[in-house]
Design an enzyme around this catalytic site. Structure first.
Site, PDB file in Angstrom:
ATOM      1  N   LYS A   1       0.820  -1.215   0.000  1.00 30.36           N
ATOM      2  CA  LYS A   1       0.000   0.000   0.000  1.00 30.36           C
ATOM      3  C   LYS A   1       0.851   1.260   0.000  1.00 30.36           C
ATOM      4  O   LYS A   1       0.533   2.233  -0.666  1.00 30.36           O
ATOM      5  CB  LYS A   1      -0.874   0.009   1.248  1.00 30.36           C
ATOM      6  CG  LYS A   1      -2.298  -0.379   0.964  1.00 30.36           C
ATOM      7  CD  LYS A   1      -3.151  -0.081   2.170  1.00 30.36           C
ATOM      8  CE  LYS A   1      -4.258  -1.121   2.250  1.00 30.36           C
ATOM      9  NZ  LYS A   1      -4.683  -1.455   3.553  1.00 30.36           N
ATOM     10  N   ARG A   2       1.922   1.204   0.763  1.00 26.40           N
ATOM     11  CA  ARG A   2       2.770   2.385   0.884  1.00 26.40           C
ATOM     12  C   ARG A   2       3.406   2.747  -0.453  1.00 26.40           C
ATOM     13  O   ARG A   2       3.842   3.849  -0.670  1.00 26.40           O
ATOM     14  CB  ARG A   2       3.863   2.157   1.922  1.00 26.40           C
ATOM     15  CG  ARG A   2       3.420   2.526   3.329  1.00 26.40           C
ATOM     16  CD  ARG A   2       4.455   2.101   4.333  1.00 26.40           C
ATOM     17  NE  ARG A   2       4.476   0.654   4.478  1.00 26.40           N
ATOM     18  CZ  ARG A   2       5.564  -0.095   4.396  1.00 26.40           C
ATOM     19  NH1 ARG A   2       6.725   0.445   4.143  1.00 26.40           N
ATOM     20  NH2 ARG A   2       5.481  -1.400   4.547  1.00 26.40           N
TER      21      ARG A   2
END
Ligand code: GLU
Length: 466
Positions: free
Chosen positions: A250-251
Site C-alpha cells: 500500500k505504501r
C-alpha cells in the site's frame, strides 16, 4: 461428511475480507479460475473471515465486486468460514479423540519466556512441547482459570515433501516446525487448520496461492495426513515487486483491484496484465481470457518474483481501449464524468471514437471529454505561445465563418480552408491556436472533427477569448 477421490479439477480462492482484493490475490484467483476452466473443473470462492476483528462485510462486498469486474465467475460459494465453526469443532474433536491434537494451557507470557530463552541460546523459537502428551510423560497440572488452546501434534521428525507446481520439489524437516495452534482460546480455529478442513471438505485438487504461505504448507500437509485426507497439489506464486524491488505494498501505490478500476483500466487489460505477470505463453503479451483459459495448464509459472510495471500495464490498457466499442467506452466515461459532476450527452460516443486512440485509460479519455462538457483552462504558456497578435484577426475571421456555416465536419473543414487560403497560412498556424482555445491543448485529433463535435456557441465563446 464423506470424502471421495475427486474426479474433476477443483480450485479455490480464499481471500480474507480485511480490505480490498489485493493484486496478488487477484492474480492467484485468476490462475485458479483459469486452471479450473482449462480442465472443465470447478472454481470455488471461500471467504476466510476467522480474523473477526479485522473482517468486514464491506470488504466481502468489495472482493465480490472486484471478482465480478475481472470476470472471475465462481461455481461454488461464497462459503464463509465463520458459518462452518461446528464443522471445525467436530474435526478438532476427532483429532483430540485420536490423540492427534491436545490442549495447551501455556499462557502467552510463558510462551514468550520460552521464546526469549531460546533466542538467547540462538535456537529456533519453537514451542517447547510442554503440554504435548507423550507415552510415559506426566503433563503439568491444569492451571485454574486458564482457557486452553488446541495444538496439533505435529510429527516429531521425518520430512514433509511436496512437488510444488511453481517451485518444484520442496522438503522441510518436521524438526523445523512446531505444534501449531489450531484453535484459539476463543474457540475460533486458526487459518492453517480451517484451510485444511475446507480444502478437504470442498475436495480441492489444486491450490494456487502466494508464496507467503510456503511456510504454512508443511503444517497443512501434516494435518491433511492426520485426517487421512487426499492432498491437493500446491503452487506457490512468488510475490509481486514494486518498481523499487520491494514487495508491492500500500505504501508504494495502488495495490487493490478497485484502485485500478477507478483509475480507468479495463478489466480485460487487468486480467491480461495480471496473468502475464508471473506466467507466460511463448512471447504472447496480449491475449483474451478465452486464450488464457485454453493455454493455462499450470505450467510456465515463473519461479522468480515479477515486477509490477505501470508503463506496461498502461500499454496493455491502451490496446484494449482501442479495441473497445465506443458505446462501452462512453458508458465508462459517463461514470468518470459523473464523479466530476458532469453530465454528458449523445455526443459522447463520437467523442470516445475520436479520442480513444490517444488515451491509455478511461480517466484520460474523460479528461478529453470534459472539454466538451465543462469550461477549459488553457495553460498560460500555451496561450502565450500560440495566441499572437498576428493570429488574433485570423481567429476573428474564422469565428465569423463558423458563426454562419452549417455545423458539420465537411462544412467546418471548408471554412477553415477558406480562411487559410485567404490569409496564406498553413494548417498548424491556425489549428494550434484554435485547439488551445477550444480544447485547452494544442495536441488534439483533426480540428474539423473536434469542432464538429463541439457546440457552435461554445466554440465561438472560446475563440472570443483570444
Ligand atoms: N486467507 C488466505 C489469504 O488471504 C488464503 C491463503 C490460501 O489460499 O490458502 O492469504
Amino acid at each position: 461428511m464423506t470424502h471421495s477421490t475427486p474426479a474433476a479439477v477443483r480450485t479455490r480462492i480464499a481471500p480474507s475480507p480485511t480490505g480490498f482484493l489485493h493484486l496478488g490475490t487477484a492474480r492467484t484467483a485468476l490462475y485458479s479460475w483459469a486452471y479450473a476452466r482449462h480442465h472443465g473443473g470447478v472454481f470455488v470462492l471461500r471467504i476466510e473471515d476467522t480474523d473477526v476483528a479485522r473482517s468486514t462485510q464491506d470488504s466481502v462486498d468489495q472482493i465480490l465486486a472486484s471478482m465480478q469486474w475481472l470476470g472471475l465467475g465462481y461455481d461454488e460459494g461464497p462459503f464463509y468460514q465463520m458459518q462452518r465453526l461446528e464443522r471445525y469443532s467436530a474435526v478438532v474433536a476427532q483429532l483430540m479423540a485420536e490423540g492427534k491434537a491436545y490442549h495447551c494451557y501455556s499462557t502467552p507470557e510463558e510462551l514468550e519466556a520460552v521464546r526469549e530463552a531460546k533466542r538467547a541460546l540462538g535456537e529456533k523459537t519453537l514451542y517447547d512441547g510442554r503440554w504435548r502428551p507423550q507415552p510415559g510423560k506426566t503433563l503439568p497440572s491444569i492451571p485454574a482459570g486458564v482457557q486452553p488452546v488446541v495444538r496439533f501434534k505435529n510429527p516429531a521428525d521425518g520430512d514433509v515433501t511436496w512437488n510444488d507446481l511453481v517451485k518444484g520439489p520442496i522438503t522441510i524437516n518436521n524438526r523445523e516446525i512446531d505444534d501449531l495452534i489450531i484453535v484459539r482460546t476463543d474457540g475460533i480455529p486458526t487459518y492453517n487448520f480451517a484451510v485444511v478442513v475446507d480444502d478437504w471438505d470442498m475436495a480441492i485438487t489444486h491450490v494456487f496461492r502466494g508464496d507467503e504461505h510456503m511456510n504454512n504448507t508443511p503444517w497443512q500437509i501434516n494435518i491433511f495426513n492426520a485426517l487421512g485426507a487426499a492432498l491437493p497439489q500446491f503452487g506457490h506464486c512468488p510475490v509481486i515487486l514494486g518498481d523499487d524491488g520491494q514487495k508491492l505494498s500500500k505504501r508504494r501505490g495502488a495495490v487493490s483491484v478497485t484502485a485500478y478500476e477507478e483509475g480507468g483500466y479495463l478489466p480485460e487489460a487487468m486480467l491480461n496484465y495480471l496473468a502475464r505477470l508471473g506466467w507466460s505463453h511463448g512471447d504472447d503479451e496480449l491475449f483474451s481470457s478465452e486464450q488464457l483459459v485454453s493455454w493455462f495448464d499450470g505450467s510456465h509459472l515463473n519461479k522468480s518474483p515479477a515486477q509490477w510495471d505501470p508503463a506496461k500495464l498502461l500499454w496493455v490498457n491502451a490496446h484494449y481501449m482501442k479495441a473497445a466499442s465506443n458505446e462501452r467506452l462512453a458508458s465508462l466515461v459517463t461514470a468518470q464524468l459523473a464523479k466530476r459532476g458532469m453530465v454528458p450527452d449523445e455526443r459522447l460516443i463520437d467523442i470516445c471514437a475520436l479520442f480513444k486512440d490517444r488515451c491509455e485509460t478511461t480517466v484520460v479519455l474523460a479528461d478529453w471529454a470534459a472539454a466538451f462538457y465543462a469550461d477549459v483552462t488553457p495553460k498560460s504558456e500555451e496561450l502565450a505561445q500560440h495566441i499572437t497578435d498576428v493570429i488574433r484577426p485570423v481567429l476573428a475571421l474564422l469565428a465569423e465563418k463558423l458563426a454562419a456555416c452549417v455545423w458539420d465536419k465537411s462544412t467546418i473543414a471548408a471554412a477553415i480552408k477558406e480562411v487559410l487560403t485567404a490569409q496564406g497560412l498553413k494548417m498548424p498556424q491556425l489549428a494550434m491556436p484554435v485547439r488551445v482555445l477550444v480544447m485547452g491543448s494544442a495536441q488534439t485529433p483533426a480540428l474539423d472533427a473536434v469542432l464538429a463535435l463541439s457546440k457552435r456557441e461554445i466554440v465561438l465563446q472560446r475563440l472570443a477569448q483570444a
